[in-house]
Design a protein around this motif. Sequence first.
Motif, PDB file in Angstrom:
ATOM      1  N   ALA A 149       0.828  -1.210   0.000  1.00 50.54           N
ATOM      2  CA  ALA A 149       0.000   0.000   0.000  1.00 50.54           C
ATOM      3  C   ALA A 149       0.862   1.258   0.000  1.00 50.54           C
ATOM      4  CB  ALA A 149      -0.928  -0.009   1.212  1.00 50.54           C
ATOM      5  N   ARG A 150       2.049   1.174   0.582  1.00 51.72           N
ATOM      6  CA  ARG A 150       2.965   2.315   0.632  1.00 51.72           C
ATOM      7  C   ARG A 150       3.856   2.382  -0.595  1.00 51.72           C
ATOM      8  NH1 ARG A 150       6.072   1.980   6.211  1.00 51.72           N
ATOM      9  NH2 ARG A 150       7.267   3.593   5.110  1.00 51.72           N
ATOM     10  N   VAL A 151       4.134   1.208  -1.205  1.00 51.45           N
ATOM     11  CA  VAL A 151       5.062   1.135  -2.333  1.00 51.45           C
ATOM     12  C   VAL A 151       4.332   0.491  -3.513  1.00 51.45           C
ATOM     13  CG1 VAL A 151       7.363   0.413  -3.075  1.00 51.45           C
ATOM     14  CG2 VAL A 151       6.910   0.774  -0.641  1.00 51.45           C
ATOM     15  N   PRO A 152       3.587   1.275  -4.288  1.00 58.48           N
ATOM     16  CA  PRO A 152       2.815   0.688  -5.386  1.00 58.48           C
ATOM     17  C   PRO A 152       3.666  -0.062  -6.404  1.00 58.48           C
ATOM     18  CG  PRO A 152       2.088   2.936  -4.933  1.00 58.48           C
ATOM     19  CD  PRO A 152       3.331   2.713  -4.128  1.00 58.48           C
ATOM     20  N   GLY A 153       4.949   0.314  -6.506  1.00 60.24           N
ATOM     21  CA  GLY A 153       5.828  -0.348  -7.463  1.00 60.24           C
ATOM     22  C   GLY A 153       6.057  -1.823  -7.184  1.00 60.24           C
ATOM     23  N   LEU A 154       5.696  -2.299  -5.978  1.00 57.66           N
ATOM     24  CA  LEU A 154       5.780  -3.740  -5.704  1.00 57.66           C
ATOM     25  C   LEU A 154       4.811  -4.529  -6.565  1.00 57.66           C
ATOM     26  CD1 LEU A 154       5.985  -3.925  -1.800  1.00 57.66           C
ATOM     27  CD2 LEU A 154       7.838  -4.224  -3.444  1.00 57.66           C
ATOM     28  N   ALA A 165       0.366 -11.894  -4.911  1.00 53.07           N
ATOM     29  CA  ALA A 165       1.492 -11.809  -5.846  1.00 53.07           C
ATOM     30  C   ALA A 165       2.082 -10.408  -5.832  1.00 53.07           C
ATOM     31  CB  ALA A 165       1.044 -12.176  -7.264  1.00 53.07           C
ATOM     32  N   VAL A 166       3.378 -10.344  -6.194  1.00 56.97           N
ATOM     33  CA  VAL A 166       4.087  -9.092  -6.447  1.00 56.97           C
ATOM     34  C   VAL A 166       4.904  -9.281  -7.723  1.00 56.97           C
ATOM     35  CG1 VAL A 166       4.192  -8.363  -4.030  1.00 56.97           C
ATOM     36  CG2 VAL A 166       6.013  -9.789  -4.974  1.00 56.97           C
ATOM     37  N   GLU A 167       5.581  -8.227  -8.146  1.00 53.19           N
ATOM     38  CA  GLU A 167       6.403  -8.291  -9.360  1.00 53.19           C
ATOM     39  C   GLU A 167       7.863  -8.552  -8.972  1.00 53.19           C
ATOM     40  OE1 GLU A 167       5.230  -8.035 -12.758  1.00 53.19           O
ATOM     41  OE2 GLU A 167       3.574  -8.616 -11.459  1.00 53.19           O
ATOM     42  N   PRO A 168       8.373  -9.767  -9.153  1.00 55.44           N
ATOM     43  CA  PRO A 168       9.703 -10.095  -8.620  1.00 55.44           C
ATOM     44  C   PRO A 168      10.843  -9.348  -9.288  1.00 55.44           C
ATOM     45  CG  PRO A 168       8.884 -11.872 -10.002  1.00 55.44           C
ATOM     46  CD  PRO A 168       7.743 -10.913  -9.824  1.00 55.44           C
ATOM     47  N   ARG A 169      10.710  -9.027 -10.576  1.00 55.98           N
ATOM     48  CA  ARG A 169      11.819  -8.355 -11.269  1.00 55.98           C
ATOM     49  C   ARG A 169      12.002  -6.913 -10.807  1.00 55.98           C
ATOM     50  NH1 ARG A 169      13.909 -10.416 -16.243  1.00 55.98           N
ATOM     51  NH2 ARG A 169      13.179 -12.546 -16.600  1.00 55.98           N
ATOM     52  N   THR A 170      10.957  -6.318 -10.260  1.00 55.52           N
ATOM     53  CA  THR A 170      11.038  -4.898  -9.905  1.00 55.52           C
ATOM     54  C   THR A 170      10.802  -4.635  -8.415  1.00 55.52           C
ATOM     55  OG1 THR A 170       8.688  -4.628 -10.491  1.00 55.52           O
ATOM     56  CG2 THR A 170      10.324  -4.156 -12.199  1.00 55.52           C
ATOM     57  N   ALA A 171      10.437  -5.660  -7.651  1.00 54.01           N
ATOM     58  CA  ALA A 171      10.101  -5.436  -6.243  1.00 54.01           C
ATOM     59  C   ALA A 171      11.270  -4.840  -5.469  1.00 54.01           C
ATOM     60  CB  ALA A 171       9.640  -6.741  -5.601  1.00 54.01           C
ATOM     61  N   GLN A 172      12.479  -5.403  -5.651  1.00 53.09           N
ATOM     62  CA  GLN A 172      13.621  -4.877  -4.906  1.00 53.09           C
ATOM     63  C   GLN A 172      13.954  -3.450  -5.329  1.00 53.09           C
ATOM     64  OE1 GLN A 172      17.046  -7.066  -3.873  1.00 53.09           O
ATOM     65  NE2 GLN A 172      16.087  -9.063  -4.179  1.00 53.09           N
ATOM     66  N   LEU A 173      13.807  -3.150  -6.609  1.00 48.69           N
ATOM     67  CA  LEU A 173      14.061  -1.780  -7.069  1.00 48.69           C
ATOM     68  C   LEU A 173      13.088  -0.809  -6.415  1.00 48.69           C
ATOM     69  CD1 LEU A 173      14.608  -2.485 -10.880  1.00 48.69           C
ATOM     70  CD2 LEU A 173      16.360  -2.073  -9.148  1.00 48.69           C
ATOM     71  N   ALA A 174      11.812  -1.210  -6.333  1.00 51.79           N
ATOM     72  CA  ALA A 174      10.802  -0.346  -5.736  1.00 51.79           C
ATOM     73  C   ALA A 174      11.050  -0.167  -4.239  1.00 51.79           C
ATOM     74  CB  ALA A 174       9.410  -0.927  -5.992  1.00 51.79           C
ATOM     75  N   LEU A 175      11.403  -1.252  -3.558  1.00 50.60           N
ATOM     76  CA  LEU A 175      11.696  -1.144  -2.133  1.00 50.60           C
ATOM     77  C   LEU A 175      12.888  -0.231  -1.877  1.00 50.60           C
ATOM     78  CD1 LEU A 175      11.229  -4.801  -0.835  1.00 50.60           C
ATOM     79  CD2 LEU A 175       9.956  -2.790  -0.075  1.00 50.60           C
ATOM     80  N   ARG A 176      13.922  -0.415  -2.695  1.00 55.21           N
ATOM     81  CA  ARG A 176      15.127   0.395  -2.485  1.00 55.21           C
ATOM     82  C   ARG A 176      14.859   1.865  -2.790  1.00 55.21           C
ATOM     83  NH1 ARG A 176      18.582  -2.258  -5.488  1.00 55.21           N
ATOM     84  NH2 ARG A 176      19.059  -0.709  -7.072  1.00 55.21           N
ATOM     85  N   ALA A 177      14.042   2.135  -3.806  1.00 55.34           N
ATOM     86  CA  ALA A 177      13.702   3.527  -4.096  1.00 55.34           C
ATOM     87  C   ALA A 177      12.981   4.172  -2.920  1.00 55.34           C
ATOM     88  CB  ALA A 177      12.832   3.588  -5.354  1.00 55.34           C
ATOM     89  N   GLU A 178      12.114   3.412  -2.259  1.00 60.61           N
ATOM     90  CA  GLU A 178      11.414   3.943  -1.091  1.00 60.61           C
ATOM     91  C   GLU A 178      12.375   4.112   0.083  1.00 60.61           C
ATOM     92  OE1 GLU A 178       8.084   5.459   0.887  1.00 60.61           O
ATOM     93  OE2 GLU A 178       8.368   4.971  -1.245  1.00 60.61           O
ATOM     94  N   LEU A 179      13.232   3.110   0.300  1.00 61.52           N
ATOM     95  CA  LEU A 179      14.213   3.216   1.379  1.00 61.52           C
ATOM     96  C   LEU A 179      15.133   4.419   1.175  1.00 61.52           C
ATOM     97  CD1 LEU A 179      15.197  -0.536   1.820  1.00 61.52           C
ATOM     98  CD2 LEU A 179      14.282   0.942   3.615  1.00 61.52           C
TER      99      LEU A 179
END
Length: 361
Positions: A59-64, A128-142
């Motif tokens: 909900a906080r990181v839509p890119g997941l 489900a989430v998007e595995p190819r982009t989940a870490q990128l989205a998390l890191r962008a938020e971090l």
Amino acid sequence: MHAWQAVERGHEVVQIERETEARGASLRNFGQIWVSGRAGGEELETALRARELWEEIGARVPGLGFRANGSLTPVRGERELAVAEAAVAREDSAARGYKLLTPTEARALNPALRGDFTAALYCERDAAVEPRTAQLALRAELSKSPHYTFLPGREVREVVGDHAVRDDHGDVHPADAVLLCTGAWLGGLVRELAGPRLPVRRVRLQMMQTDPLGEPLPTSVADADSFRYYPAYRSPALDQLTTHQPQLPTAAAHGMQLLMVQRADGGLTIGDTHEYEHPFAFDTVEDPYDHLTEVVESLLGRPLPKIRRRWAGVYAQCTDPARVVHRQQVREGVWLVTGPGGRGMTCSPAIAETTANELDW
């Protein structure tokens, strides 16, 4: 996820990554938050807590790309049906959101399933989430936090005294706590710190992804071979299935099940195989892909779109299947966290939360 937990709790975090960005099993998977097949007890509790955390973070990181899509496992014949019925009869069935559906009810949830089947096991809690982009989205938020630093292209080579590591650039990084989340990398420093008898093994898999399907696949989809693989389905009915209805030769030879998830672009991620004996093959083989194509087409009742990508991956799995993860203090202030196996994408937020709680962050 450990970095996420630490930043959320007000700590300063330096995340050191060997690659320019992560390229291992955390990307080479289905992106499933897979509650349905988890063993009862600690494993299921971890998966359910992780499911809650994925939804909160999503909900906080839509890119997941988080979506509560649920899953369907179509079954054919009385023996497969009996295994599904046994799953629905479990004491923890309601926690998983199990329901046994008729073909008509299943197609109301997922109209893309036009093939013939007897019934379908529905698991409402799968997501489900998007595995190819989940870490990128998390890191962008971090990275929005002034307390987070990402250092890519560096490998930790040495633990220096207590509470510090040296990387291959020669830089020393002191900390109150050092977490080595090494994935399938179990040699080198890991062996030096944890010893040669680390209760973790490596597993290799093959997967593929198609061009867009051209229509929605609203739920994740598994086949009845997944009953043979996941502990939640163990029962006398499964014993009867494995005795009287063996897997097809290709599926048996490669330790196969069907799992299928639609990606945000409409393509399908499809797998997978399991290879346990070392040394692993260095190439991918076609028979498993042919088998998966036949299974998917029989469920969809239509040809599969063109295969866009094929890949192999390796993950680390605890040799004791009852253990969700291997968490070990290897030096003063230094912990190794590895071995979630195929549960990693599902359970990672809860594994990190447990680590944080145990370290009293």
